[in-house]
Design an enzyme around this catalytic site. Structure first.
Site, short mmCIF file in Angstrom:
data_model
loop_
_atom_site.label_atom_id
_atom_site.label_comp_id
_atom_site.label_asym_id
_atom_site.label_seq_id
_atom_site.Cartn_x
_atom_site.Cartn_y
_atom_site.Cartn_z
N SER A 1 0.80 -1.30 0.01
CA SER A 1 -0.09 0.03 -0.13
C SER A 1 0.90 1.39 -0.11
O SER A 1 1.72 1.49 -0.93
CB SER A 1 -0.98 -0.13 1.22
OG SER A 1 -1.96 1.05 0.93
N HIS B 1 -7.26 -5.60 -1.53
CA HIS B 1 -6.32 -4.86 -0.74
C HIS B 1 -5.92 -5.53 0.63
O HIS B 1 -4.72 -5.35 0.93
CB HIS B 1 -6.68 -3.52 -0.47
CG HIS B 1 -5.47 -2.36 -0.23
ND1 HIS B 1 -4.55 -1.88 -1.20
CD2 HIS B 1 -5.25 -1.76 0.91
CE1 HIS B 1 -3.87 -1.29 -0.68
NE2 HIS B 1 -4.15 -1.01 0.64
#
Length: 218
Positions: free
Chosen positions: A66, A184
């Site tokens: 991320s 994610h």
């Protein structure tokens, strides 16, 4: 991490400015146009590890996901000589277009916006996608992403993989582990997560010259 430690690796976690470890002032020190401060801190930590004798560039791997995926990609493009391998998970990498992907416009307070000339120059200066040079053989890199990532659009990793591969100077492997159901967060079935982790361990072990004993597979 525990598997790599069992294989004899040393794990280092630098507390760089831009995080929240030491309060708001620590965070603000590397926010927006000051984000390069975070990358300078990270690179200084890597240099210290080498200077102290704990490792050397040909045995140093970095990983992050991320926002930390952006971190390791920025470090790799700024100091390719300092690292052997990079594991970059669910990153944002094209900082001049990040606002156009999904809900990423909500991060303008954190990164800035290309609509502001000063922000534009700061973003362009460290944007990993835009720092790739034709003549450099970058460290071996494994990108990890998937179609279901709604936070950091998988287009970032796809573009960066293509950009790095499409150069005659690149001899170190540039790989992408891509899944149609990967998002994610870690929401895949355990069996698929184990396989994904095994691929990452295999990648790092191969690049760092780590011998995995046969007993590990029994």
């Amino acid at each position: 991490v525990s598997v790599m430690l069992e294989l004899g690796c040393v794990f280092a976690l630098p507390c760089i400015r831009g995080g929240a470890e030491f309060g708001n002032e620590w965070h603000e020190a590397a926010r927006g146009r000051r984000r390069q401060v975070a990358y300078d801190d990270f690179l200084a930590a890597a240099e210290w590890l080498c200077a102290s004798g704990l490792t050397k560039p040909e045995r140093l791997a970095i990983f992050g996901g991320s926002n930390s995926g952006l971190l390791v990609a920025a470090a790799m493009t700024q100091r390719p000589d300092l690292f052997r391998a990079v594991l970059c998970l669910a990153p944002i990498l094209d900082m001049l277009r990040y606002e156009r992907f999904g809900d990423a416009s909500k991060w303008r307070q954190e990164y800035g916006t290309v609509a502001d000339p000063d922000d534009f120059h700061a973003l362009h200066a460290y944007s990993p996608y835009h720092r790739v040079r034709e003549e450099v053989d970058y460290p071996a890199t494994l990108f990890v992403t998937g179609d279901k990532d709604t936070q950091c659009d998988p287009a970032h990793a796809r573009k960066m993989t293509a950009r790095l591969r499409d150069r005659a100077s690149q001899t170190n492997p540039i790989l992408i582990d891509y899944g149609s159901e990967r998002g994610h967060s870690a929401v895949l079935p355990l069996s698929e997560r184990v396989d994904a982790l095994a691929r990452r361990i295999a990648f790092l072990s191969n690049e760092l010259g780590i011998n995995i004993p046969t007993e590990a597979f029994r």
